[in-house]
Design an enzyme around this catalytic site. Structure first.
Site, mmCIF file in Angstrom:
data_model
loop_
_atom_site.group_PDB
_atom_site.id
_atom_site.type_symbol
_atom_site.label_atom_id
_atom_site.label_comp_id
_atom_site.label_asym_id
_atom_site.label_seq_id
_atom_site.Cartn_x
_atom_site.Cartn_y
_atom_site.Cartn_z
ATOM 1 N N TYR A 69 0.764 -1.289 0.062
ATOM 2 C CA TYR A 69 0.039 -0.004 0.000
ATOM 3 C C TYR A 69 0.791 1.281 -0.044
ATOM 4 O O TYR A 69 2.176 1.008 0.269
ATOM 5 C CB TYR A 69 -0.882 0.084 1.103
ATOM 6 C CG TYR A 69 -1.369 -1.336 1.762
ATOM 7 C CD1 TYR A 69 -0.666 -2.054 2.626
ATOM 8 C CD2 TYR A 69 -2.558 -2.099 1.134
ATOM 9 C CE1 TYR A 69 -0.943 -3.182 3.145
ATOM 10 C CE2 TYR A 69 -2.767 -3.129 1.566
ATOM 11 C CZ TYR A 69 -2.145 -3.835 2.746
ATOM 12 O OH TYR A 69 -2.410 -4.969 3.111
ATOM 13 N N CYS A 70 0.370 2.271 -0.233
ATOM 14 C CA CYS A 70 1.140 3.405 -0.532
ATOM 15 C C CYS A 70 0.667 4.632 0.330
ATOM 16 O O CYS A 70 -0.331 5.060 0.059
ATOM 17 C CB CYS A 70 1.436 3.604 -1.853
ATOM 18 S SG CYS A 70 1.629 2.469 -3.063
#
Length: 554
Positions: A69-70
């Site tokens: 995820y970012c």
């Protein structure tokens, strides 16, 4: 299943896990992700059901990558000893859509050091900013999970929620364990932090001249000593009586040659509205940051008594960026504050509870005479705090009262007393636990009230446009790390054609559906399963003390 079809692009593993956890399995994501990984490994299943893209482990027991995820590159990742670093600066110049090997110790959700071994630059994606009622913010992709406190059937439970699932009124978890400190500060770093905090608050550095003034003679002398030690060069010192009949001490610098070569040189020509904490200070340990905050608050900070036996500590600035930085740095010391814009246009960072004022005094404090005033205000308060503050565990009181399993007299006590506030648990935790009979309820209450977390109410989730985003791979079971105080989590996958055969015609009344665990959606009692998975891939289990194994068949 439409999102994960084999004729469509791979979907983030995060999304698969989050949808499964949210709809069918509210017991944590680790077992879900482990199952997804196993179903993608050809050495684990004869006929894999998941088409994985990325690192899903190896036959030699190499672990799979964490779900990816970012968050945006300006997010501050918390490191041991009170240090922190911008995510984009973990690997300088990392290329877009690249994986970068690193060896970096970061803090996990519990505040313990763990190893991050990979930085992912995931390119540019649409991002969203989660902002709490206090003003804390983090920006990331829609599929980025944050640790939240969720009501699961009346039980307050720590669960991961994707940014796209978070709504105003939800409660996100902020990590607030004070940092571990190791030894005294390096004297040069401490002096630089001292005069940086002093000049940001009550100084100025123009293109041709610099100056600083303060009413506290001892604090002024400390700043002067730091200036002479770190910067040096010609300067002028004077004192004058101002309108309030106070004696103002002033430092005046006309030749900026030496100053521009020091770290104070970053302030040259900086407008009040543009002030911010410099990057080198974020990377400094807690002992250095404390000196900076002490000088900063001694300059433009204040403390005052409020009604109902509480105290306010506040800081005012024309810079929204500086206010945001100060709030974040206070959180690194475990101090919760609120950030807002005053009617005058000033940005304020305030502590409005007795507990936070006490924590500020103990963990940080003012750098001069204002500390004595704060301590005097605290000493004048009654020993036992009264009233309610905003530091509490949402839903805990109702849960404990309903499921305590206690005698009537203890239930009556629990109903009459405030048992969801952290201040109450810190003072009377043993007594509260003694009145709860059910061991599971006691365990849940202890975990949620041990002081590691602050449960912040979400005020908004807003679109922040397309930005470069990054993530870390953390070598732990839950892959957690801290970004701007929020607890963040860290492969892509889709179903194989064989797996689709297990789901074929499921929407055509081929099997029965029942409500899921919370009644929001329906789940099938069995799968249509034209593909005989149990025979083809085999299975095993234990029932009534007897092990049963089905070997895989062709």
């Amino acid at each position: 299943r439409g999102i994960f079809r084999p004729d469509r692009s791979h979907a983030k593993s995060a999304r698969s896990v989050a949808e499964t956890m949210g709809n069918y399995h509210p017991h944590g994501d680790a077992s879900i992700y482990d199952t997804l990984v196993r179903m993608a490994q050809p050495w684990s299943l004869r006929y894999p059901l998941v088409d994985g893209q990325g690192n899903f482990g190896s036959p030699g027991n190499d672990p799979p990558a964490a779900m990816r995820y970012c968050v945006t590159g300006d997010a501050l990742v918390r490191l041991p000893f009170g240090q922190s670093v911008r995510l984009r600066d973990v690997v300088a110049g990392a290329r877009s859509s690249s994986d970068n090997a690193i060896d970096l110790k970061v803090l996990n959700r519990h505040g313990d050091p763990v190893v991050a071994d990979k930085l992912f630059h995931s390119g540019e994606h649409e991002t969203y900013t989660v902002r709490t009622a206090e003003g804390y913010e983090v920006t990331g992709t829609a599929n980025h999970p944050l640790l939240c406190l969720v009501d699961v059937g009346g039980v307050p439970t720590l669960l991961w929620k994707l940014t796209e699932e978070i709504r105003p009124g939800d409660h996100v978890v902020l990590q607030r364990t004070p940092p571990t400190e190791f030894g005294p500060a390096d004297w040069q770093d401490a002096f630089e932090a001292l005069h940086l905090g002093a000049f940001i608050s009550e100084g100025f550095v123009s293109e041709n001249r610099a100056g600083f003034n303060n009413l506290d003679r001892e604090f002024f002398n400390a700043v002067l000593t730091a200036y002479d030690t770190i910067v040096g060069g010609p300067r002028y010192v004077s004192s004058r009586t101002i309108a309030s009949d106070s004696l103002l001490h002033e430092l005046d610098v006309h030749n900026l040659t030496a100053l521009k070569k020091s770290r104070l040189g970053e302030l040259v020509g900086q407008r009040s509205a543009d002030k911010a904490v410099p990057e080198w200070l974020w990377k400094a340990p807690a002992v250095v940051k404390r000196v900076f905050l002490q000088a900063l608050f001694e300059g433009d900070g204040s403390c005052s008594a409020l009604p109902r036996n509480t105290i306010q500590v506040s800081y005012s600035t024309r810079s929204g960026r500086l206010a945001k930085d100060i709030q974040q740095m206070l959180l690194e010391f475990g101090v919760i504050s609120r950030r807002y814009v005053h009617a005058t246009g000033e940005h304020k960072v305030v502590l409005t509870s007795r507990a936070q004022a006490e924590l500020f005094a103990a963990q940080i404090g003012f750098g001069g005479i204002k500390q004595a005033k704060l301590q005097g205000l605290l000493d004048a308060l009654p020993q036992a705090a009264a009233g309610r503050d905003g530091d509490y565990v949402p839903g805990l009181a109702q849960f404990v009262r309903k499921h305590s399993g206690s005698r009537w007299v203890d239930k009556d006590w629990l109903n009459r007393h405030n048992i969801d506030r952290l201040s109450r648990w810190q003072r009377d935790g043993a007594e509260i636990l003694g009145r709860i009979a059910d061991p599971d309820v006691r365990a849940i209450a202890q975990e949620l009230t041990d002081g590691r977390f602050y449960y912040a109410r979400v005020a908004s989730v807003t679109d922040s446009g397309v930005q470069p985003v990054y993530s870390l791979r953390v070598d732990t079971d839950d892959h957690s790390f801290i970004t701007n105080g929020f607890v963040s989590h860290n492969t892509e996958a889709r179903l194989t054609p064989l797996a689709m055969e297990m789901l074929r015609e499921i929407d055509e009344e081929t099997v029965d559906f029942i409500p899921n665990y919370d009644g929001r959606v329906q789940e099938p009692t069995v799968l249509p399963s034209r593909f005989p998975n149990l025979l083809a891939n085999g299975s095993g289990g234990i029932a009534v003390g007897m092990a049963t194994n089905i070997p895989p068949h062709n």
